[in-house]
Design an enzyme around this catalytic site. Structure first.
Site, short mmCIF file in Angstrom:
data_model
loop_
_atom_site.label_atom_id
_atom_site.label_comp_id
_atom_site.label_asym_id
_atom_site.label_seq_id
_atom_site.Cartn_x
_atom_site.Cartn_y
_atom_site.Cartn_z
N ASP A 274 0.93 -1.29 -0.07
CA ASP A 274 -0.05 -0.06 -0.17
C ASP A 274 0.97 1.24 -0.03
O ASP A 274 2.07 1.23 -0.44
CB ASP A 274 -0.89 0.01 1.34
N HIS A 308 1.70 1.90 -3.13
CA HIS A 308 0.54 2.68 -3.86
C HIS A 308 1.07 4.02 -4.19
O HIS A 308 0.51 4.69 -5.16
CB HIS A 308 -0.84 2.55 -3.17
#
Length: 458
Positions: A274, A308
């Site tokens: 993430d 991310h």
């Protein structure tokens, strides 16, 4: 913040070493060492502090609490592996994703501690794959079938595809739903959640209201949720470390720095599932009741592989994020390079941030992104929903941000700015950018956006 005007104070430790083996710890991975490890920490703290030594070997343990004056030091070749059991992971109420939430206790945690460290050349592994839900689109068909064979009755069909939970208690916890802390007293909420303890995945390292912290040399990996979460801390140094998670790790953030000040992140490598290096400061009106911006942060010479975003602000930034300098970092294969995200309802101001001398390659999204249209998608009864702002009049603000000397190749979008009509992204200076990207610049609801020497070619 164009120029560094602070230093992060380092902790000081007594030159005394306490070997966990002398407290009865046994290596090999078959004996649970929670008690001797905690006894070593407590003894060191009670005798003026020092270094609690984890020698080379495989050491199985449950959660441990760091205490003031103690450096948890892992020798090269040491692997500290966290077990998973309901007995060792009681639920409590903490801050997660910017609000008060029920979570299992973190494998490594400290509260109101001073002069603490996690150092050495060893590895800390949170056994996160035993906790984490998984989404089908992040796996190959063969990997997904393997999950089906392990736990065939804990799948859920959603608009995003199938979602898998590793245990029946985590699956039932999702179906039951998280108790609403705004409507229940804490004791009742914890009682209701208790049967589903592993649905409430913990952050691996949670440091709250701590001061003078050093994390150096170690590898932190395989976290149940976020990897490293300092909250309301000051004088934090993270250097020469590795922070890792599988790219499929749900909520597998690297560093989530929340409402902290006087921080240096120096030569840290990230490879996560993430956001990698993320600045946060609480979420919505609940967070704004408590003062505590993230401020005075220096990030430099870091490398981010998967993630991310390489450097990220938000989306929880309601107490404010300011006085940040990021320089000489490299992003290799992150979804987005530089990412500012928020949403109506957050409130808060993000300002006085300088980002410079960044190299990036193989970015499937944007090299530079500002968005105020970010909203976390959540699943309720198998249906995706978008969280509504608590108060649409509480508008976040991005302003006075300088980005320069940004270089990259194999990028989808060069620069995208997506503000709110009521609050455009404004007073942004972007200069000396050279990118090979399919698309160049797109601006919606931006004001006083200044470009100089921008070269974006397809």
């Amino acid at each position: 913040m164009e120029k560094l005007d602070f230093t992060a104070a380092l902790p000081e430790f007594k030159e005394k070493t306490y070997n966990i083996a002398e407290f009865g710890a046994v290596s090999g991975g078959l004996i649970l060492n929670s008690r001797p490890l905690q006894e070593a920490i407590d003894f060191a703290a009670g005798h003026g502090g020092g270094h609690v030594l984890v020698p080379g070997g495989l050491w199985l343990t449950g959660p441990i609490e760091l205490k003031s004056g103690v450096d948890l030091h892992l020798e090269e070749g040491a692997l500290l592996l966290f077990d998973k059991s309901k007995e060792e992971y009681p639920l409590h109420i903490t801050d997660y994703e910017g609000t008060r939430r029920i979570r299992a206790i973190s494998p490594i945690h400290a509260r109101c501690a001073e002069n603490i460290g996690i150092t050495g050349r060893g590895i800390i592994d949170g056994n996160g794959h035993l906790w984490r839900m998984a989404k089908e689109f992040k796996f190959t068909s063969r990997e997904w079938e393997e999950k089906r064979s392990v736990s065939p009755d804990t799948f859920l069909s959603t608009e995003e595809g199938e979602v898998w939970y590793p245990t029946s208690t985590a699956f039932e916890g999702f179906r039951y739903g998280e108790p609403d802390l705004s409507k229940l007293d804490d004791v009742k909420a914890l009682e209701m959640a208790a049967p589903y303890y592993d649905y409430y995945r913990p952050v691996m390292v949670e440091l709250t209201h701590c001061s003078r912290i050093l994390i150096e040399g170690v590898t932190l990996q395989n976290s149940p949720a976020w990897n490293l979460h300092p909250l309301f801390c000051d004088n934090l140094t993270v250097r020469n470390a590795w922070i890792r998670n599988d790219d499929s790790a749900q909520n597998g953030d690297g560093l989530d720095l929340e409402s902290c000040q006087f921080v240096e992140i120096d030569r840290v490598n990230f490879d996560v599932g993430d956001d990698a290096i993320c600045m946060k400061a609480g979420k919505n009106s609940e967070a704004r009741r408590i003062k505590g911006p993230t401020e005075n942060v220096y990030i430099h010479d870091c490398t981010v592989y998967r993630g991310h975003g390489g450097f990220v602000v938000g989306s929880e930034m309601s107490r404010g994020v300011r006085h940040i300098l990021v320089e000489r970092c490299t992003f290799i294969g992150t979804d987005i390079g530089i990412r500012f995200k928020s949403a109506a309802g957050r409130g808060g101001v993000v300002e006085d941030i300088t980002i410079r001398d960044i190299n990036m390659v193989r970015i499937p999204g944007e090299a530079i992104l500002f968005t105020m249209g970010y909203a976390l998608k959540t699943m309720k009864n198998g249906t995706l929903s978008i969280e509504a702002p608590e108060d649409a009049e509480d508008l976040p603000e991005f302003k006075n941000i300088s980005i320069s000397r940004i270089y990259g190749r194999d990028i989808q979008w060069g620069i995208r700015i997506d503000g709110l009509e009521q609050m455009p992204v404004h007073d942004i200076h972007i200069s000396d950018v050279a990118l090979q990207a399919k698309h160049d610049i797109d601006i919606v609801n931006g004001k006083h956006i200044f470009f100089k020497n921008i070269n974006i070619k397809g």
